[in-house]
Design a protein around this motif. Structure first.
Motif, short mmCIF file in Angstrom:
data_model
loop_
_atom_site.label_atom_id
_atom_site.label_comp_id
_atom_site.label_asym_id
_atom_site.label_seq_id
_atom_site.Cartn_x
_atom_site.Cartn_y
_atom_site.Cartn_z
N PRO B 2 0.84 -1.21 0.00
CA PRO B 2 0.00 0.00 0.00
C PRO B 2 0.87 1.25 0.00
O PRO B 2 1.99 1.24 0.50
CB PRO B 2 -0.77 -0.12 1.31
N LEU B 3 0.33 2.29 -0.58
CA LEU B 3 1.00 3.59 -0.54
C LEU B 3 1.37 3.92 0.90
O LEU B 3 0.57 3.74 1.81
CB LEU B 3 0.04 4.64 -1.09
N VAL B 4 2.60 4.39 1.13
CA VAL B 4 3.06 4.56 2.51
C VAL B 4 3.05 6.01 2.99
O VAL B 4 3.21 6.25 4.20
CB VAL B 4 4.47 3.96 2.72
N PHE B 5 2.86 6.96 2.09
CA PHE B 5 2.92 8.35 2.53
C PHE B 5 2.26 9.23 1.48
O PHE B 5 2.41 9.00 0.28
CB PHE B 5 4.38 8.80 2.72
N ALA B 6 1.55 10.28 1.94
CA ALA B 6 0.98 11.26 1.03
C ALA B 6 1.06 12.65 1.66
O ALA B 6 0.60 12.85 2.79
CB ALA B 6 -0.48 10.91 0.72
N ALA B 168 -2.20 1.88 -8.61
CA ALA B 168 -0.94 1.38 -9.16
C ALA B 168 0.09 1.17 -8.05
O ALA B 168 0.79 0.14 -8.01
CB ALA B 168 -0.40 2.35 -10.21
N CYS B 169 0.18 2.13 -7.15
CA CYS B 169 1.15 2.00 -6.05
C CYS B 169 0.82 0.80 -5.17
O CYS B 169 1.71 0.09 -4.70
CB CYS B 169 1.17 3.28 -5.21
N ASP B 170 -0.46 0.60 -4.92
CA ASP B 170 -0.88 -0.52 -4.07
C ASP B 170 -0.60 -1.87 -4.73
O ASP B 170 -0.50 -2.89 -4.05
CB ASP B 170 -2.38 -0.42 -3.77
N ALA B 171 -0.49 -1.86 -6.06
CA ALA B 171 -0.36 -3.13 -6.80
C ALA B 171 1.08 -3.60 -6.94
O ALA B 171 1.32 -4.76 -7.27
CB ALA B 171 -0.98 -2.96 -8.19
N VAL B 172 2.04 -2.71 -6.72
CA VAL B 172 3.44 -3.12 -6.88
C VAL B 172 4.03 -3.50 -5.51
O VAL B 172 3.46 -3.16 -4.47
CB VAL B 172 4.30 -1.99 -7.52
N GLN B 173 5.15 -4.18 -5.54
CA GLN B 173 5.76 -4.64 -4.28
C GLN B 173 6.44 -3.51 -3.52
O GLN B 173 6.53 -3.54 -2.30
CB GLN B 173 6.79 -5.72 -4.59
N GLU B 174 6.92 -2.53 -4.24
CA GLU B 174 7.69 -1.47 -3.60
C GLU B 174 6.81 -0.58 -2.72
O GLU B 174 5.61 -0.42 -2.97
CB GLU B 174 8.36 -0.59 -4.67
N ARG B 175 7.46 0.00 -1.72
CA ARG B 175 6.80 0.97 -0.85
C ARG B 175 6.96 2.35 -1.49
O ARG B 175 8.09 2.79 -1.76
CB ARG B 175 7.44 0.97 0.54
N ILE B 176 5.86 3.03 -1.71
CA ILE B 176 5.92 4.30 -2.44
C ILE B 176 5.31 5.43 -1.62
O ILE B 176 4.24 5.28 -1.02
CB ILE B 176 5.20 4.17 -3.81
N ALA B 177 6.03 6.54 -1.62
CA ALA B 177 5.52 7.78 -1.04
C ALA B 177 5.14 8.72 -2.17
O ALA B 177 5.76 8.69 -3.25
CB ALA B 177 6.60 8.43 -0.17
N VAL B 178 4.14 9.56 -1.95
CA VAL B 178 3.75 10.54 -2.96
C VAL B 178 3.66 11.92 -2.31
O VAL B 178 3.16 12.06 -1.20
CB VAL B 178 2.42 10.15 -3.65
#
Lengths: 104, 272
Positions: B2-6, B168-178
């Motif tokens: 899941p997206l980790v930061f917004a 898209a962010c939730d679907a990939v393995q990487e942890r993503i901040a936006v």
């Protein structure tokens, strides 16, 4: 109306060091590649920030051209105000003035 | 993951380029809030930072203007502006091209997204990264929303872009901040530079912090232009982040008009 090409020239100047070198070496030769009116060509050759602003050059493009020409911030703002006084309201685009007072 | 930061923040070039002309106390409080946001991004342990910005004719022009574009490069350089003018030295940020590609492919299912393997960062990205990632040690993926050359994407589409980005962010393995960057009301690069409609800004922030889709997307561009200036069109970046964090409400870390910076300086996040 060739404001589009005035802006395209400045866009290219702002982002490409090779175009800036041509500007420094022979600006007249560079200008031949753009479809410009005589007023536009003269404003560019003269570095007339006030007139370019009034013509409607997008401020985000013009701001960097002013910096390239060596305008300190306050002089750049002052040039736009002088352009309005001399040439009248902005003719095109979004970058109109409201009260013209701003922060400087 | 899941997206980790917004979060969101301002990006005006005066923030670094005219730093010495601002009220020192206000400036340092703002800078501290920017650094706090950067620290919280790191604390979320992201593998990449997606930065949703509104550029200013650094890479895109009216000959071929995408409404939305995402970077897919190995690395990014900036600033495109004169470093002395901006007050930020040239540097290179690592990209994440393979991750970009996977995100782009996902987003394309919902949004007609352009991509770019060349991208020079302007102040819209360089100023935030100067504070958020001072070591340039986290992969960055830039996104541009055209907020400069009308016709502009509708606000409802900016929110929808955010939803697609989240999916898209939730679907990939990487942890993503936006992080979204832009102004709220401002009249930059005009004789009015420094004018700020604080009441309009605070009303917008109320809507953003509540993540109120209906009220965030209720503005017309004519209203925004009249009340918030041409710089107000950059609310699209904040709205996209709201879309990416739909369901989450926010916390305002800093808001204050700093006229010589030409914007109401803002730092905020949504608690996803």
């Amino acid at each position: 109306m060739s404001l589009y090409y005035v802006q395209k020239l400045l866009y290219n100047l702002n982002r490409d060091a090779r175009v800036r070198q041509r500007h420094a070496d022979d600006f007249g030769d560079l200008l031949k590649e753009y479809d410009l009116s005589e007023e536009e060509r003269r404003a560019l050759v003269d570095g007339d920030i006030g007139l370019l602003y009034v013509m409607g050059v997008n401020g985000q493009i013009l701001m960097h051209y002013a910096a390239l020409l060596g305008y300190p911030w306050d002089d750049y703002i002052k040039s736009m105000r002088e352009g309005l006084a001399k040439h009248g309201p902005v003719r095109h685009g979004l970058y109109l003035t409201t009260d013209g007072r701003g922060a400087v | 993951m899941p997206l980790v930061f917004a979060g969101v923040c301002s990006h005006a070039p005066g923030i670094t380029g005219r730093a010495e002309r601002a009220d020192p106390e206000l400036r340092e409080d703002f800078y501290a809030a920017m650094r706090r946001l950067g620290g919280e991004i790191r604390a979320a342990r992201p593998d990449a930072l997606v930065i949703v910005a509104a550029e200013h004719f650094a890479n895109f022009f009216m000959n071929n203007m995408p409404a939305y574009c995402m970077g897919m490069a190995e690395r990014y350089e900036g600033p495109i502006e004169d470093p002395e003018w901006l007050g930020i030295a040239p540097r290179t940020y690592p990209g994440a091209s393979a991750l970009s590609r996977r995100l782009i492919e996902r987003i394309m299912a919902r949004i007609d997204l352009a991509y770019a393997e060349e991208w020079q960062f302007d102040h819209g990205i360089m100023v935030p990264l100067h504070f958020l990632l001072p070591e340039a040690d986290l992969p960055v993926i830039p996104v541009n929303i055209n907020c400069q050359g009308p016709p502009l994407t509708p606000l409802s589409r900016a929110y929808e872009f955010g939803r697609a980005l989240r999916e898209a962010c939730d679907a990939v393995q990487e942890r993503i901040a936006v992080v979204g960057t832009g102004g709220i009301s401002h009249w930059p690069a005009t004789p009015d530079s420094g004018k700020i409609n604080e009441a309009w800004d605070r009303d917008f922030l109320d809507r953003w912090l509540a993540n109120d889709h209906a009220r965030l997307t209720a503005y017309t561009d004519a209203e925004t232009w009249r009340e918030a200036g041409q710089g107000g069109f950059e609310i699209r970046t904040f709205i996209a982040v709201a879309g990416a964090a739909e369901g989450a409400v926010g916390e305002l870390y800093f808001y204050a008009p700093i006229p010589i910076f030409a914007v109401g300086c803002t730092v905020a996040r949504l608690r996803i």
